[in-house]
Write a protein that holds these residues in place. Sequence first.
Motif, PDB file in Angstrom:
ATOM      1  N   UNK A   3      19.555 -40.351   9.848  1.00 52.60           N
ATOM      2  CA  UNK A   3      18.226 -39.750   9.952  1.00 52.60           C
ATOM      3  C   UNK A   3      18.022 -38.681   8.889  1.00 52.60           C
ATOM      4  N   UNK A   4      19.058 -37.890   8.636  1.00 46.27           N
ATOM      5  CA  UNK A   4      18.980 -36.843   7.611  1.00 46.27           C
ATOM      6  C   UNK A   4      18.745 -37.464   6.244  1.00 46.27           C
ATOM      7  N   UNK A   5      19.482 -38.540   5.947  1.00 51.69           N
ATOM      8  CA  UNK A   5      19.331 -39.204   4.654  1.00 51.69           C
ATOM      9  C   UNK A   5      17.933 -39.785   4.495  1.00 51.69           C
ATOM     10  N   UNK A   6      17.430 -40.429   5.551  1.00 48.40           N
ATOM     11  CA  UNK A   6      16.081 -40.991   5.499  1.00 48.40           C
ATOM     12  C   UNK A   6      15.034 -39.889   5.322  1.00 48.40           C
ATOM     13  N   UNK A   7      15.256 -38.768   6.009  1.00 48.75           N
ATOM     14  CA  UNK A   7      14.334 -37.642   5.876  1.00 48.75           C
ATOM     15  C   UNK A   7      14.369 -37.084   4.461  1.00 48.75           C
ATOM     16  N   UNK A   8      15.575 -36.962   3.904  1.00 52.12           N
ATOM     17  CA  UNK A   8      15.721 -36.462   2.534  1.00 52.12           C
ATOM     18  C   UNK A   8      14.962 -37.348   1.554  1.00 52.12           C
ATOM     19  N   UNK A   9      15.096 -38.652   1.733  1.00 51.53           N
ATOM     20  CA  UNK A   9      14.394 -39.593   0.861  1.00 51.53           C
ATOM     21  C   UNK A   9      12.889 -39.475   1.053  1.00 51.53           C
ATOM     22  N   UNK A  10      12.473 -39.272   2.311  1.00 53.81           N
ATOM     23  CA  UNK A  10      11.047 -39.119   2.587  1.00 53.81           C
ATOM     24  C   UNK A  10      10.472 -37.869   1.961  1.00 53.81           C
ATOM     25  N   UNK A  11      11.215 -36.758   2.054  1.00 52.84           N
ATOM     26  CA  UNK A  11      10.750 -35.495   1.475  1.00 52.84           C
ATOM     27  C   UNK A  11      10.636 -35.619  -0.040  1.00 52.84           C
ATOM     28  N   UNK A 111       6.685 -26.751 -17.043  1.00 52.89           N
ATOM     29  CA  UNK A 111       6.003 -26.827 -15.741  1.00 52.89           C
ATOM     30  C   UNK A 111       6.720 -27.805 -14.823  1.00 52.89           C
ATOM     31  N   UNK A 112       7.064 -28.985 -15.352  1.00 50.97           N
ATOM     32  CA  UNK A 112       7.767 -30.000 -14.566  1.00 50.97           C
ATOM     33  C   UNK A 112       9.163 -29.509 -14.186  1.00 50.97           C
ATOM     34  N   UNK A 113       9.845 -28.858 -15.138  1.00 47.95           N
ATOM     35  CA  UNK A 113      11.173 -28.321 -14.847  1.00 47.95           C
ATOM     36  C   UNK A 113      11.105 -27.266 -13.747  1.00 47.95           C
ATOM     37  N   UNK A 114      10.049 -26.452 -13.784  1.00 46.29           N
ATOM     38  CA  UNK A 114       9.881 -25.417 -12.765  1.00 46.29           C
ATOM     39  C   UNK A 114       9.704 -26.024 -11.388  1.00 46.29           C
ATOM     40  N   UNK A 115       8.915 -27.094 -11.308  1.00 50.12           N
ATOM     41  CA  UNK A 115       8.722 -27.773 -10.024  1.00 50.12           C
ATOM     42  C   UNK A 115      10.063 -28.315  -9.510  1.00 50.12           C
ATOM     43  N   UNK A 116      10.838 -28.911 -10.402  1.00 48.28           N
ATOM     44  CA  UNK A 116      12.138 -29.460  -9.999  1.00 48.28           C
ATOM     45  C   UNK A 116      13.056 -28.361  -9.478  1.00 48.28           C
ATOM     46  N   UNK A 117      13.088 -27.228 -10.173  1.00 48.92           N
ATOM     47  CA  UNK A 117      13.961 -26.123  -9.765  1.00 48.92           C
ATOM     48  C   UNK A 117      13.533 -25.569  -8.411  1.00 48.92           C
ATOM     49  N   UNK A 118      12.234 -25.426  -8.217  1.00 43.26           N
ATOM     50  CA  UNK A 118      11.746 -24.888  -6.950  1.00 43.26           C
ATOM     51  C   UNK A 118      11.912 -25.882  -5.801  1.00 43.26           C
ATOM     52  N   UNK A 119      12.028 -27.152  -6.116  1.00 38.70           N
ATOM     53  CA  UNK A 119      12.209 -28.154  -5.070  1.00 38.70           C
ATOM     54  C   UNK A 119      13.577 -28.064  -4.409  1.00 38.70           C
ATOM     55  N   UNK A 120      14.570 -27.504  -5.119  1.00 40.61           N
ATOM     56  CA  UNK A 120      15.919 -27.428  -4.567  1.00 40.61           C
ATOM     57  C   UNK A 120      15.972 -26.579  -3.292  1.00 40.61           C
ATOM     58  N   UNK A 121      15.502 -25.315  -3.316  1.00 38.44           N
ATOM     59  CA  UNK A 121      15.537 -24.536  -2.073  1.00 38.44           C
ATOM     60  C   UNK A 121      14.626 -25.101  -0.985  1.00 38.44           C
ATOM     61  N   UNK A 179      13.999 -36.320  -6.648  1.00 37.30           N
ATOM     62  CA  UNK A 179      15.437 -36.501  -6.447  1.00 37.30           C
ATOM     63  C   UNK A 179      16.112 -35.151  -6.201  1.00 37.30           C
ATOM     64  N   UNK A 180      15.650 -34.123  -6.908  1.00 40.29           N
ATOM     65  CA  UNK A 180      16.199 -32.779  -6.711  1.00 40.29           C
ATOM     66  C   UNK A 180      16.041 -32.346  -5.258  1.00 40.29           C
ATOM     67  N   UNK A 181      14.910 -32.697  -4.659  1.00 37.68           N
ATOM     68  CA  UNK A 181      14.662 -32.316  -3.269  1.00 37.68           C
ATOM     69  C   UNK A 181      15.576 -33.083  -2.314  1.00 37.68           C
TER      70      UNK A 181
END
Length: 250
Positions: A3-11, A111-121, A179-181
């Motif tokens: 479920x966690x993996x599916x949720x991660x993929x969904x997010x 801008x795209x790099x910033x979105x990727x970095x912020x997606x991690x937390x 993918x970062x998320x």
Amino acid sequence: MQLVLLTAIGVGGATVFGAVIGFLFKNLSRRFSDIVLSFAAGVMLAAAVLGLILPSLDYGGTWGLPVCIVGIFVGALCLNVVDKAVPHLHKLMGSEDESHPSANLSKVLLFVAAIAIHNLPEGIAAGVGFGSGNTSQALMIAGGIALQNVPEGMVIIGPMLAAGVTPKKTFIAAMLTGVVEVVGTLIGFFAVSLSSAILPFALAFAGGTMLYVISDEMIPETHSGGHQRGATYALLVGFCVMLASDVLLG
């Protein structure tokens, strides 16, 4: 775990879904995107408080309050440090001379790099939610983050295409931010799974990162286009939807 993996993929997939919408509807109005992002801000605000901060207090025991407060501020400060290194959204767009093509492309890629970095937390926040053992609450937190990722994926497309990036590379860039998320969600889940002792702090930390994103990025972004009233009510609707879901689903 499944479920966690599916949720991660969904997010993470929500960003890709937003990118697809961005390709199909390149001329969506600013008002529409502001309303969607404001609704997502309301959902995330309720998710941060109800799904992360309050459970942090519950699991913290005697030291619950100080641990929770410290966790919130540490989470916010971590994103503040990231912001100093890589500005995001409203801080970045329009920060360079758009008359020069190479400068414009550099700004868009940053801008795209910033979105990727912020997606991690944000991904970590989704993963930590599962550590509390309350699956329905964790899914609501992940849903709020995913909802926020849709307009974020949408706004990647237009600037990159305008800067001369090919559609294929634009879509790959959007997919990588998602993918970062996914990675962040798995990190958050495994971190609290390895040690339940860090759960109260981890929940508060995740809540602090979400509060920072809402206050520092989402609300200013939605209020900069002249649709403040509609954005405010959309945020309240999002908050109440999440509140009602939390009460009804227990």
